[in-house]
Write an enzyme that holds these catalytic residues in place. Structure first.
Site, PDB file in Angstrom:
ATOM      1  N   HIS A 106       0.850  -1.200   0.000  1.00  0.00           N
ATOM      2  CA  HIS A 106       0.000   0.000   0.000  1.00  0.00           C
ATOM      3  C   HIS A 106       0.883   1.245   0.000  1.00  0.00           C
ATOM      4  O   HIS A 106       2.103   1.164   0.189  1.00  0.00           O
ATOM      5  CB  HIS A 106      -0.920   0.026   1.225  1.00  0.00           C
ATOM      6  CG  HIS A 106      -0.183   0.180   2.528  1.00  0.00           C
ATOM      7  ND1 HIS A 106       0.542  -0.850   3.104  1.00  0.00           N
ATOM      8  CD2 HIS A 106      -0.023   1.247   3.348  1.00  0.00           C
ATOM      9  CE1 HIS A 106       1.094  -0.429   4.228  1.00  0.00           C
ATOM     10  NE2 HIS A 106       0.776   0.847   4.398  1.00  0.00           N
ATOM     11  N   ARG A 129       5.351   6.493  14.182  1.00  0.00           N
ATOM     12  CA  ARG A 129       5.137   6.913  12.784  1.00  0.00           C
ATOM     13  C   ARG A 129       4.553   8.326  12.705  1.00  0.00           C
ATOM     14  O   ARG A 129       3.592   8.657  13.369  1.00  0.00           O
ATOM     15  CB  ARG A 129       4.171   5.932  12.118  1.00  0.00           C
ATOM     16  CG  ARG A 129       3.979   6.209  10.648  1.00  0.00           C
ATOM     17  CD  ARG A 129       3.032   5.186  10.036  1.00  0.00           C
ATOM     18  NE  ARG A 129       1.754   5.804   9.772  1.00  0.00           N
ATOM     19  CZ  ARG A 129       0.953   5.456   8.767  1.00  0.00           C
ATOM     20  NH1 ARG A 129       1.293   4.480   7.940  1.00  0.00           N
ATOM     21  NH2 ARG A 129      -0.190   6.057   8.591  1.00  0.00           N
TER      22      ARG A 129
HETATM   23  C1  SIN Z   1       3.044   1.310   7.701  1.00  0.00           C
HETATM   24  O1  SIN Z   1       2.455   0.735   6.805  1.00  0.00           O
HETATM   25  O2  SIN Z   1       3.015   2.528   7.822  1.00  0.00           O
HETATM   26  C2  SIN Z   1       3.854   0.521   8.702  1.00  0.00           C
HETATM   27  C3  SIN Z   1       5.126  -0.006   8.115  1.00  0.00           C
HETATM   28  C4  SIN Z   1       5.920  -0.798   9.105  1.00  0.00           C
HETATM   29  O3  SIN Z   1       5.520  -0.925  10.265  1.00  0.00           O
HETATM   30  O4  SIN Z   1       6.979  -1.300   8.721  1.00  0.00           O
END
Ligand code: SIN
Length: 291
Positions: free
Chosen positions: A107, A282
Protein backbone atom coordinates in the site's frame (compact mmCIF):
# COMPACT_ATOMS: atom_id res chain seq x y z
CA UNK A 1 12.66 16.38 -15.73
CA UNK A 2 14.28 13.46 -13.94
CA UNK A 3 15.31 13.16 -10.30
CA UNK A 4 18.98 13.90 -9.64
CA UNK A 5 20.53 10.43 -9.50
CA UNK A 6 24.07 10.95 -8.28
CA UNK A 7 24.14 13.78 -5.81
CA UNK A 8 27.57 14.40 -4.26
CA UNK A 9 27.06 14.65 -0.50
CA UNK A 10 29.23 16.86 1.72
CA UNK A 11 27.51 16.10 5.02
CA UNK A 12 25.99 12.63 4.70
CA UNK A 13 27.29 9.13 4.11
CA UNK A 14 24.72 7.67 1.67
CA UNK A 15 24.95 4.00 0.61
CA UNK A 16 22.42 2.41 -1.75
CA UNK A 17 20.82 -0.82 -0.47
CA UNK A 18 19.47 -2.25 -3.74
CA UNK A 19 19.63 -1.60 -7.46
CA UNK A 20 16.15 -0.05 -7.62
CA UNK A 21 15.62 2.14 -4.59
CA UNK A 22 16.60 2.68 -0.99
CA UNK A 23 19.69 4.01 0.78
CA UNK A 24 21.17 3.96 4.25
CA UNK A 25 22.35 7.25 5.69
CA UNK A 26 24.90 7.77 8.42
CA UNK A 27 26.69 10.84 9.70
CA UNK A 28 23.70 12.93 10.77
CA UNK A 29 22.14 13.47 14.20
CA UNK A 30 18.46 14.35 13.83
CA UNK A 31 18.09 15.21 17.51
CA UNK A 32 19.87 18.51 16.92
CA UNK A 33 18.47 21.19 14.67
CA UNK A 34 19.86 20.09 11.27
CA UNK A 35 21.19 23.01 9.20
CA UNK A 36 19.36 23.98 5.99
CA UNK A 37 22.32 22.58 4.04
CA UNK A 38 22.04 19.18 5.77
CA UNK A 39 18.28 19.20 5.25
CA UNK A 40 18.69 19.91 1.55
CA UNK A 41 21.11 16.93 1.27
CA UNK A 42 18.52 14.73 3.03
CA UNK A 43 15.90 15.95 0.53
CA UNK A 44 18.23 15.12 -2.38
CA UNK A 45 18.86 11.67 -0.89
CA UNK A 46 15.12 11.09 -0.58
CA UNK A 47 14.40 12.22 -4.14
CA UNK A 48 17.29 10.12 -5.50
CA UNK A 49 16.55 6.97 -3.50
CA UNK A 50 12.81 7.23 -2.62
CA UNK A 51 13.43 5.53 0.75
CA UNK A 52 16.16 6.50 3.20
CA UNK A 53 17.03 4.59 6.38
CA UNK A 54 18.80 7.05 8.68
CA UNK A 55 20.75 4.92 11.15
CA UNK A 56 21.80 5.34 14.79
CA UNK A 57 19.35 7.98 15.98
CA UNK A 58 18.24 8.60 19.56
CA UNK A 59 15.07 10.68 19.35
CA UNK A 60 12.42 11.76 21.81
CA UNK A 61 8.91 12.15 20.32
CA UNK A 62 9.43 15.93 20.46
CA UNK A 63 12.67 15.66 18.45
CA UNK A 64 11.07 13.38 15.86
CA UNK A 65 8.19 15.85 15.55
CA UNK A 66 10.56 18.81 15.22
CA UNK A 67 12.40 17.04 12.37
CA UNK A 68 9.10 16.08 10.69
CA UNK A 69 7.82 19.67 10.83
CA UNK A 70 10.79 20.81 8.74
CA UNK A 71 9.07 19.01 5.83
CA UNK A 72 5.56 20.36 6.22
CA UNK A 73 2.42 20.02 8.30
CA UNK A 74 1.69 16.71 10.00
CA UNK A 75 -0.99 14.54 8.37
CA UNK A 76 -3.24 13.05 11.07
CA UNK A 77 -4.52 9.55 10.37
CA UNK A 78 -8.32 9.81 10.22
CA UNK A 79 -8.88 6.27 11.54
CA UNK A 80 -5.99 5.63 13.95
CA UNK A 81 -5.68 7.05 17.46
CA UNK A 82 -2.32 8.78 17.99
CA UNK A 83 -0.25 8.62 21.19
CA UNK A 84 -2.05 10.14 24.19
CA UNK A 85 0.60 12.82 24.80
CA UNK A 86 1.59 13.21 21.10
CA UNK A 87 -1.53 12.75 18.95
CA UNK A 88 0.51 13.49 15.77
CA UNK A 89 2.52 10.28 16.34
CA UNK A 90 1.01 6.87 15.69
CA UNK A 91 2.60 4.15 17.83
CA UNK A 92 2.63 0.99 15.71
CA UNK A 93 2.83 -1.85 18.20
CA UNK A 94 2.74 -5.60 17.65
CA UNK A 95 2.90 -7.91 20.67
CA UNK A 96 3.63 -11.67 20.68
CA UNK A 97 -0.11 -12.36 21.14
CA UNK A 98 -1.14 -10.31 18.04
CA UNK A 99 -1.83 -12.38 14.95
CA UNK A 100 -1.68 -9.55 12.38
CA UNK A 101 0.49 -6.50 11.94
CA UNK A 102 -0.32 -2.94 10.86
CA UNK A 103 0.62 -2.30 7.22
CA UNK A 104 1.08 -5.98 6.32
CA UNK A 105 0.12 -5.68 2.65
CA UNK A 106 1.32 -3.55 -0.26
CA UNK A 107 0.00 0.00 0.00
CA UNK A 108 0.92 3.67 -0.04
CA UNK A 109 -0.04 5.76 2.99
CA UNK A 110 -3.42 7.47 3.20
CA UNK A 111 -4.17 6.95 -0.49
CA UNK A 112 -7.84 7.30 0.46
CA UNK A 113 -7.35 10.99 1.36
CA UNK A 114 -7.95 13.70 -1.25
CA UNK A 115 -4.39 14.92 -0.53
CA UNK A 116 -2.50 11.82 0.65
CA UNK A 117 0.60 11.91 2.84
CA UNK A 118 3.68 13.05 0.91
CA UNK A 119 6.00 11.02 3.09
CA UNK A 120 6.18 8.84 6.17
CA UNK A 121 8.82 8.82 8.91
CA UNK A 122 8.93 5.59 10.88
CA UNK A 123 11.24 5.48 13.89
CA UNK A 124 12.21 2.13 15.42
CA UNK A 125 11.84 2.04 19.21
CA UNK A 126 11.95 -1.75 19.68
CA UNK A 127 12.60 -4.37 17.01
CA UNK A 128 12.50 -8.17 17.04
CA UNK A 129 15.80 -10.08 17.19
CA UNK A 130 15.20 -11.06 13.53
CA UNK A 131 12.46 -10.19 11.05
CA UNK A 132 9.95 -7.32 11.07
CA UNK A 133 11.59 -5.79 7.98
CA UNK A 134 9.73 -3.43 5.66
CA UNK A 135 9.71 -3.94 1.89
CA UNK A 136 9.48 -1.02 -0.54
CA UNK A 137 8.88 -0.85 -4.28
CA UNK A 138 9.77 1.80 -6.86
CA UNK A 139 6.63 3.01 -8.65
CA UNK A 140 8.56 5.09 -11.23
CA UNK A 141 10.08 1.84 -12.50
CA UNK A 142 6.67 0.16 -12.35
CA UNK A 143 5.27 2.80 -14.73
CA UNK A 144 8.33 3.17 -16.97
CA UNK A 145 8.56 -0.61 -17.58
CA UNK A 146 5.01 -0.88 -18.94
CA UNK A 147 4.57 -1.28 -22.69
CA UNK A 148 3.49 1.85 -24.60
CA UNK A 149 0.07 0.23 -25.07
CA UNK A 150 -0.41 -0.38 -21.34
CA UNK A 151 0.97 3.08 -20.49
CA UNK A 152 -1.76 4.55 -22.73
CA UNK A 153 -4.43 2.51 -20.89
CA UNK A 154 -3.00 3.39 -17.45
CA UNK A 155 -2.76 7.09 -18.31
CA UNK A 156 -6.57 7.17 -18.75
CA UNK A 157 -7.57 5.33 -15.57
CA UNK A 158 -8.64 6.80 -12.25
CA UNK A 159 -8.79 4.76 -9.03
CA UNK A 160 -11.46 4.85 -6.34
CA UNK A 161 -9.65 4.45 -3.00
CA UNK A 162 -11.25 3.79 0.39
CA UNK A 163 -9.95 4.05 3.96
CA UNK A 164 -12.05 1.33 5.56
CA UNK A 165 -13.91 -1.89 4.77
CA UNK A 166 -11.35 -2.79 2.08
CA UNK A 167 -12.27 -5.51 -0.38
CA UNK A 168 -8.95 -7.25 0.30
CA UNK A 169 -9.83 -7.52 4.01
CA UNK A 170 -13.17 -9.10 3.10
CA UNK A 171 -15.03 -5.83 3.72
CA UNK A 172 -14.50 -6.15 7.51
CA UNK A 173 -14.21 -2.78 9.29
CA UNK A 174 -10.88 -1.62 10.72
CA UNK A 175 -12.49 -1.47 14.14
CA UNK A 176 -13.49 -5.15 14.14
CA UNK A 177 -10.31 -6.36 12.48
CA UNK A 178 -7.92 -4.47 14.73
CA UNK A 179 -9.86 -5.31 17.93
CA UNK A 180 -9.53 -9.01 17.05
CA UNK A 181 -5.98 -9.08 15.71
CA UNK A 182 -3.95 -6.01 16.80
CA UNK A 183 -4.51 -5.44 20.51
CA UNK A 184 -2.78 -2.04 20.84
CA UNK A 185 -3.87 -0.34 17.58
CA UNK A 186 -6.87 1.82 18.47
CA UNK A 187 -9.31 2.82 15.74
CA UNK A 188 -11.29 6.08 15.96
CA UNK A 189 -14.28 7.44 14.08
CA UNK A 190 -13.03 9.71 11.25
CA UNK A 191 -16.00 12.07 11.76
CA UNK A 192 -16.50 14.18 8.64
CA UNK A 193 -12.92 13.78 7.31
CA UNK A 194 -13.04 12.59 3.67
CA UNK A 195 -11.83 8.98 3.47
CA UNK A 196 -12.85 7.97 -0.07
CA UNK A 197 -11.03 9.64 -2.97
CA UNK A 198 -10.54 9.31 -6.71
CA UNK A 199 -6.96 9.63 -8.02
CA UNK A 200 -5.16 9.22 -11.33
CA UNK A 201 -3.57 5.76 -11.69
CA UNK A 202 -0.50 7.50 -13.09
CA UNK A 203 0.66 10.49 -11.09
CA UNK A 204 3.36 13.03 -11.77
CA UNK A 205 5.76 13.59 -8.90
CA UNK A 206 5.51 17.31 -8.05
CA UNK A 207 9.25 17.62 -7.28
CA UNK A 208 10.94 15.35 -9.83
CA UNK A 209 8.42 15.63 -12.67
CA UNK A 210 8.61 11.84 -13.21
CA UNK A 211 5.52 9.70 -13.73
CA UNK A 212 4.78 6.89 -11.26
CA UNK A 213 2.13 4.20 -11.00
CA UNK A 214 -0.11 5.16 -8.09
CA UNK A 215 -1.69 1.95 -6.87
CA UNK A 216 -2.00 0.09 -3.56
CA UNK A 217 -4.31 -1.89 -1.31
CA UNK A 218 -6.80 0.96 -0.85
CA UNK A 219 -7.86 0.81 -4.51
CA UNK A 220 -11.32 -0.77 -4.82
CA UNK A 221 -12.11 -0.28 -8.50
CA UNK A 222 -11.54 2.08 -11.40
CA UNK A 223 -13.75 5.12 -11.69
CA UNK A 224 -16.64 4.41 -14.07
CA UNK A 225 -15.98 0.63 -14.09
CA UNK A 226 -17.53 -2.22 -12.09
CA UNK A 227 -15.60 -4.30 -9.55
CA UNK A 228 -15.71 -7.25 -11.91
CA UNK A 229 -14.29 -5.21 -14.80
CA UNK A 230 -11.66 -3.55 -12.59
CA UNK A 231 -10.28 -6.50 -10.62
CA UNK A 232 -8.23 -8.27 -13.33
CA UNK A 233 -6.52 -4.96 -14.17
CA UNK A 234 -5.95 -4.11 -10.50
CA UNK A 235 -4.40 -7.58 -10.04
CA UNK A 236 -2.13 -6.98 -13.03
CA UNK A 237 -0.97 -3.56 -11.82
CA UNK A 238 -0.39 -4.80 -8.25
CA UNK A 239 1.59 -7.83 -9.41
CA UNK A 240 3.58 -5.79 -11.91
CA UNK A 241 4.33 -2.93 -9.50
CA UNK A 242 5.70 -5.26 -6.80
CA UNK A 243 8.05 -7.28 -9.00
CA UNK A 244 11.13 -8.29 -6.96
CA UNK A 245 13.49 -6.27 -9.17
CA UNK A 246 11.63 -3.05 -8.26
CA UNK A 247 11.98 -3.62 -4.50
CA UNK A 248 14.30 -3.17 -1.57
CA UNK A 249 14.14 -4.33 2.04
CA UNK A 250 14.90 -2.23 5.11
CA UNK A 251 16.27 -4.24 8.04
CA UNK A 252 15.50 -2.27 11.15
CA UNK A 253 17.73 -1.59 14.12
CA UNK A 254 16.56 0.25 17.21
CA UNK A 255 17.22 3.92 16.42
CA UNK A 256 16.68 3.68 12.64
CA UNK A 257 14.43 6.38 11.22
CA UNK A 258 13.19 5.45 7.76
CA UNK A 259 11.67 8.19 5.62
CA UNK A 260 9.85 7.21 2.43
CA UNK A 261 8.18 9.11 -0.38
CA UNK A 262 4.59 7.90 -0.74
CA UNK A 263 4.27 9.62 -4.13
CA UNK A 264 6.48 7.07 -5.86
CA UNK A 265 6.63 3.98 -3.61
CA UNK A 266 4.53 1.27 -2.01
CA UNK A 267 5.55 -0.57 1.15
CA UNK A 268 4.75 -3.79 3.02
CA UNK A 269 5.50 -4.55 6.70
CA UNK A 270 6.56 -8.21 6.95
CA UNK A 271 4.82 -10.20 9.70
CA UNK A 272 7.43 -12.87 10.50
CA UNK A 273 8.20 -12.44 14.21
CA UNK A 274 5.33 -14.22 16.01
CA UNK A 275 6.93 -14.41 19.47
CA UNK A 276 8.38 -10.91 19.73
CA UNK A 277 7.42 -7.27 20.14
CA UNK A 278 7.95 -4.51 17.57
CA UNK A 279 7.30 -0.84 18.38
CA UNK A 280 7.59 2.01 15.89
CA UNK A 281 6.68 5.70 16.03
CA UNK A 282 5.14 6.91 12.78
CA UNK A 283 4.62 10.47 11.54
CA UNK A 284 3.13 11.29 8.14
CA UNK A 285 3.70 14.61 6.37
CA UNK A 286 0.91 16.35 4.44
CA UNK A 287 1.08 16.09 0.65
CA UNK A 288 -0.81 17.56 -2.28
CA UNK A 289 -3.60 16.24 -4.51
CA UNK A 290 -2.13 13.79 -7.07
CA UNK A 291 -2.17 14.99 -10.70
C1 SIN B 1 3.04 1.31 7.70
O1 SIN B 1 2.46 0.73 6.80
O2 SIN B 1 3.01 2.53 7.82
C2 SIN B 1 3.85 0.52 8.70
C3 SIN B 1 5.13 -0.01 8.11
C4 SIN B 1 5.92 -0.80 9.11
O3 SIN B 1 5.52 -0.92 10.27
O4 SIN B 1 6.98 -1.30 8.72
Amino acid sequence: MNAPRNTQYRHLDVQKISGSLGAEIRGVDLSTDASDEVLSEIRAALLDNLVIAIRDQDLTPEQQLAFARRWGDIHLHPFMEGMADHPEILAIIKRPTDKKNFGGSWHTDQMFSPSPAMGTMLYAKEVPSAGGDTLFTNQYLAYESLSDGMKAVADQLRTVCVGDNFKQAGGVSRKDRYARQMSEMKVKDPGNVQTTSVHPLVRTHPETGRKALYIGGHVQHFDGMTDEESQPLIDFFMKHSTRPEFTCRVRWQTGTLTFWDNRCTQHFAVNDYPAETRIMHRITICGDAPF
